[in-house]
Design an enzyme around this catalytic site. Structure first.
Site, mmCIF file in Angstrom:
data_model
loop_
_atom_site.group_PDB
_atom_site.id
_atom_site.type_symbol
_atom_site.label_atom_id
_atom_site.label_comp_id
_atom_site.label_asym_id
_atom_site.label_seq_id
_atom_site.Cartn_x
_atom_site.Cartn_y
_atom_site.Cartn_z
ATOM 1 N N THR A 141 -22.691 39.375 29.268
ATOM 2 C CA THR A 141 -21.321 39.514 29.756
ATOM 3 C C THR A 141 -20.968 40.972 30.032
ATOM 4 O OG1 THR A 141 -19.030 39.268 29.025
ATOM 5 C CG2 THR A 141 -20.643 39.509 27.300
ATOM 6 N N ASP A 142 -19.968 41.168 30.886
ATOM 7 C CA ASP A 142 -19.471 42.531 31.127
ATOM 8 C C ASP A 142 -18.701 43.078 29.922
ATOM 9 O OD1 ASP A 142 -17.172 40.947 31.358
ATOM 10 O OD2 ASP A 142 -16.605 41.675 33.344
ATOM 11 N N GLU A 143 -18.315 42.180 28.990
ATOM 12 C CA GLU A 143 -17.486 42.633 27.860
ATOM 13 C C GLU A 143 -18.232 43.592 26.932
ATOM 14 O OE1 GLU A 143 -15.058 39.764 25.904
ATOM 15 O OE2 GLU A 143 -14.634 38.684 27.746
ATOM 16 N N TYR A 167 -16.825 38.669 19.540
ATOM 17 C CA TYR A 167 -17.658 38.029 20.575
ATOM 18 C C TYR A 167 -18.500 39.066 21.309
ATOM 19 C CZ TYR A 167 -18.825 36.343 25.259
ATOM 20 O OH TYR A 167 -19.496 36.063 26.426
ATOM 21 N N LYS A 171 -22.588 39.652 21.505
ATOM 22 C CA LYS A 171 -23.355 39.615 22.752
ATOM 23 C C LYS A 171 -24.084 40.951 22.970
ATOM 24 C CE LYS A 171 -23.624 36.827 25.516
ATOM 25 N NZ LYS A 171 -24.532 35.650 25.693
#
Ligand code: NAD
Ligand code: DAU
Length: 360
Positions: A141-143, A167, A171
């Site tokens: 993810t970009d997060e 989260y 990741k």
């Protein structure tokens, strides 16, 4: 070891293939001629309704199981001899990670570790030619890159990691493990970091399907904080196309950012959804009357934006769907599939395994 292009069509071990993006990917991969062994634990987010079209298709083999089960993974790899592993399985919802982070660490970090170890053992057992074709594609993810100031440049593959939620921290950890298994052991990995997806089969806890479902039921549309947080939105089929492109042509050991070139504030997203709903499903009064502002998410990242020039220049991928056409398709899909959401709301969707699928 040198790496050859992966085999096409291939046998793919997909993890998390009953979730939102995973099921869209499985449907697309099977229609492209691949055979998929789909390993999914069927947590609350896994839904075999998504794969109903494949119920009697021999190119789709569903197995209910946990990526943390080393024995099961070893058995599946040995039995099916896949050409690639496509790893979607994760706990994916930021709000849930704030309420209960432990399962995020268990699945996203330890689960990925278990999968990497099994993949390494399997890859080492392959004959030289098969080993050269093998790939481990990790979906992230970009997060992991954290939060951007309003005018800061978009995330690039070399942007520093700065995860802010349980989260995104889990990741980020999984991305680091994947990187380490390449650098230390030579496992032929590829990693993708993608922005917010939307489209059919998304669980109605995430912004877009939640808003559609609430609007169609005449319920409030809860926007967190001031609603000016920015996300980049990508139609899920564009993401799946990007993943097949990376699998086929991506350079081993590389990371590719995937984005929709489509930054929107949450206020804009909800307003546009309301306008589409007013057209498709007029309710006598504009849907935006249902918008309300609620307490903000703790640690809410302000802005994400993706620079996807690498995947465009190296592999020729760019998003096809515009936000206008993607939102139209998505709203229409939810409108036409209200039984899909109703089966989630009633819990009925969790009974499908016993009814329609045999597991091994
Ligand atoms: P999702 O929550 O809809 O689906 C996750 C799937 O994984 C479910 O089917 C679930 O049953 C399965 N799963 C969970 N724990 C498991 C375990 N221990 N073993 C086996 N299966 C398990 O998620 P999604 O939105 O489809 O996201 C898929 C992947 O893509 C995730 O890795 C996520 O981090 C990443 N991603 C998502 C987005 C997005 O916008 N949704 C964007 C970028 C990256
Ligand atoms: O950026 C990629 C990520 O996008 C993925 O890695 C995650 O798996 C996926 O869940 C998504 O994370 P977000 O937190 O950005 O998605 P979510 O749909 O939960 O929220 C989108 C934005 O909308 C966010 O700024 C919070 C806000 N929001 C969300 C909900 C559910 C609201 O304002 N109201 C809501 O009810």
């Amino acid at each position: 070891m040198s790496h050859s292009s992966p085999v096409f069509p291939a046998k793919l071990l997909v993890t998390g293939g009953a979730g939102f993006i995973g099921s869209n990917f499985v449907l697309r991969a099977v229609s492209a001629g691949h055979t998929v062994v789909n390993l999914d634990a069927l947590t609350y987010a896994g839904n075999l309704d998504n794969l109903a079209a494949l119920a009697s298709n021999p190119q789709h083999i569903f197995v209910q199981g946990d990526i943390g089960d080393a024995g099961l993974i070893a058995r599946l790899l040995d039995e099916h001899q896949p050409n690639a592993i496509i790893h979607f399985a994760a706990e994916s919802h930021v709000d849930r990670s704030i309420l209960g982070p432990e399962v995020f660490l268990r699945t996203n970090i330890l689960g990925t570790f278990t999968l990497l170890q099994a993949a390494l053992t399997y890859w080492r057992s392959l004959a030289a030619t098969s080993a050269q074709h093998f790939r481990f594609l990790h979906i992230s993810t970009d997060e992991v890159y954290g939060s951007l100031a309003p005018s800061a440049p978009a995330f690039r593959e070399d942007s520093p990691y700065a995860p802010n939620s349980p989260y995104s921290a889990s990741k980020a950890s999984s991305d680091h493990l994947v990187r380490a298994w390449f650098h230390t052991f030579g496992l032929p990995v590829l990693t993708t970091n993608c922005s917010n997806n939307y489209g059919p089969f998304q669980f109605p806890e995430k912004l877009i399907p939640l808003m559609i479902h609430n609007a169609l039921s005449g319920k409030p549309l809860p926007v967190y904080g001031d609603g000016l947080n920015v996300r980049d939105w990508l139609y899920v089929e564009d993401h799946c196309e990007a993943l097949l492109t990376v699998l086929e042509r991506g350079r081993v050991g590389e990371t590719y950012n995937i984005g929709g070139l489509n930054e929107q504030t949450n206020r804009e997203v909800v307003a546009r959804l309301c306008a589409v709903l007013d057209r498709i499903h007029p309710a006598g009064a504009p849907h935006d009357r249902l918008i309300c502002f609620v307490t903000d998410r703790p640690g809410h990242d302000r802005r994400y934006a993706i620079d996807c020039s690498k995947i465009h220049s190296e592999l020729g991928w760019r998003p096809r769907e515009s936000f206008t056409s993607g939102l139209e398709k998505t709203v229409s899909w939810y409108f036409e599939h209200d039984d899909w959401v109703k089966r989630i709301a009633s819990g009925e969707y969790r009974n499908l395994l016993a009814q329609n699928y045999s597991t091994s």
